[in-house]
Motif scaffolding. Structure first.
Motif, short mmCIF file in Angstrom:
data_model
loop_
_atom_site.label_atom_id
_atom_site.label_comp_id
_atom_site.label_asym_id
_atom_site.label_seq_id
_atom_site.Cartn_x
_atom_site.Cartn_y
_atom_site.Cartn_z
N VAL A 6 48.75 41.94 89.21
CA VAL A 6 48.37 42.68 88.26
C VAL A 6 47.20 41.99 87.33
CG1 VAL A 6 48.94 43.99 86.16
CG2 VAL A 6 50.77 43.53 87.84
N GLU A 7 46.07 42.71 87.72
CA GLU A 7 44.88 41.74 87.35
C GLU A 7 43.75 42.84 86.85
OE1 GLU A 7 43.88 38.23 86.48
OE2 GLU A 7 42.33 39.45 85.86
N ASP A 8 43.08 42.72 86.12
CA ASP A 8 42.08 43.71 85.51
C ASP A 8 40.65 43.05 85.95
OD1 ASP A 8 42.60 42.10 83.45
OD2 ASP A 8 40.94 42.96 82.36
N GLU A 9 40.55 41.91 86.33
CA GLU A 9 39.12 41.30 86.58
C GLU A 9 39.19 41.63 88.17
OE1 GLU A 9 38.28 37.25 85.49
OE2 GLU A 9 39.74 37.63 83.99
N ASN A 10 38.15 42.60 88.59
CA ASN A 10 38.23 43.17 89.98
C ASN A 10 37.88 42.05 90.93
OD1 ASN A 10 38.21 45.69 91.42
ND2 ASN A 10 37.57 46.53 89.41
N LEU A 50 50.95 38.17 87.31
CA LEU A 50 50.67 38.91 86.34
C LEU A 50 49.83 38.38 85.35
CD1 LEU A 50 51.47 41.48 84.62
CD2 LEU A 50 53.36 40.17 83.38
N ASP A 51 48.50 39.05 84.97
CA ASP A 51 47.77 38.67 84.13
C ASP A 51 48.29 39.09 82.93
OD1 ASP A 51 45.45 37.67 83.01
OD2 ASP A 51 44.26 39.73 83.22
N LEU A 52 48.18 38.16 81.89
CA LEU A 52 48.69 38.65 80.52
C LEU A 52 47.70 39.35 79.74
CD1 LEU A 52 51.26 35.92 79.30
CD2 LEU A 52 51.81 37.75 80.55
N ASN A 53 46.69 39.15 79.83
CA ASN A 53 45.52 39.77 79.22
C ASN A 53 44.92 40.97 79.99
OD1 ASN A 53 43.60 40.62 77.37
ND2 ASN A 53 42.28 38.78 77.45
N LEU A 54 45.60 42.09 79.47
CA LEU A 54 45.39 43.29 80.47
C LEU A 54 45.03 44.59 79.56
CD1 LEU A 54 48.56 43.51 82.38
CD2 LEU A 54 46.24 43.09 83.43
N THR A 100 46.85 28.68 84.52
CA THR A 100 45.85 28.95 83.53
C THR A 100 44.26 29.24 84.24
OG1 THR A 100 45.28 26.59 83.05
CG2 THR A 100 46.84 27.64 81.63
N LYS A 101 43.66 30.10 83.98
CA LYS A 101 42.36 30.53 84.50
C LYS A 101 41.38 29.43 83.76
CE LYS A 101 43.12 35.39 84.80
NZ LYS A 101 42.52 36.87 84.31
N PRO A 102 40.33 29.00 84.75
CA PRO A 102 40.32 29.16 86.14
C PRO A 102 41.31 28.60 86.97
CG PRO A 102 38.43 27.84 85.68
CD PRO A 102 39.17 28.19 84.35
CA CA Z 1 42.51 40.19 82.41
#
Ligand code: CA
Length: 226
Positions: A6-10, A50-54, A100-102
């Protein structure tokens, strides 16, 4: 093993999907919280990244629903370095691990392997059953010291059977955990792959050394000397 990312950064989502598929996992992608909840409802995942910032629905809400509906699914959360509070809440809500990203894809893959090993007897990255051996880091399998040339699906099936050595695994379970959303549930694709796998192992369905057919149940990897 079936995974949901689950990630919104394509770009990141695509890269994760590709890398994890290369490791023999069936991977579905969701780009927002709503889509994630929809997929979680209809599928049974072994692990969710799961990315938390969605957008649409917050990752923590997705996590909440996920923990309630699928208590056995492993969850690895992704956050920005600065989102300490979210990370803490996520772990308190039952996430098993975080990055944590990156981050390095290599590290994510190692964490995925570690989480997926948790429920099984072995904590080792090398799986072994008699003369069958698999290095899950290097993605190599051997049968009587002979390296096996396996397709991704054959590798994934063998890994799943090795993790459950001695236990019968049904066709449905294999379909559910090895194939992604696009598979037709009424196909004989499992049987076809088991047959090619047997051939590569030099195994025989009538008098099996490795993979037994358990009538009405599915398949079982025989424990040595059983
Ligand atoms: Ca995100």
């Amino acid at each position: 093993m079936r995974l949901l990312v689950v990630e919104d950064e394509n770009d990141l989502a695509t890269a994760l999907g590709k890398e994890l598929a290369r490791d023999g996992y069936a991977v579905d992608l969701a780009e927002d919280g709503e889509e994630a909840l929809f997929l979680i409802e209809i599928n049974n995942y072994d692990l969710v990244v799961l990315d938390l910032n969605l957008p649409e629905l917050d990752g923590l809400e997705v996590l909440d629903r996920l923990r309630a509906d699928h208590p056995l699914a492993k969850v690895l959360i992704l956050t920005a370095r600065t989102e300490v509070e979210d990370r803490v809440r996520g772990l308190d809500m039952g996430a098993h691990d975080y990055l944590t990203k990156p981050f390095y894809l290599k590290e994510l893959k190692a964490r995925v392997r570690a989480l997926l090993r948790r429920d099984f007897v072995t904590q080792d990255t090398v799986l072994q059953c008699g003369h069958l051996k698999m290095d899950t880091v290097k993605h190599i399998a051997w049968c009587e010291n002979r390296p096996l040339d396996l397709t991704r699906k054959e590798y994934a099936i063998l890994r799943y059977l090795l993790l459950q050595t001695g236990k019968a695994v049904s066709q449905e379970e294999l379909l559910e955990h090895i194939w992604d959303d696009s598979v037709n549930p009424f196909t004989n694709v499992v049987r076809v792959h088991i047959n090619t796998l047997r051939r590569k192992l030099g195994d025989n369905a009538e008098n099996p050394i490795y993979i037994e057919t358990i009538s009405g149940m599915g398949y079982r990897l025989k424990e040595p000397n059983s």
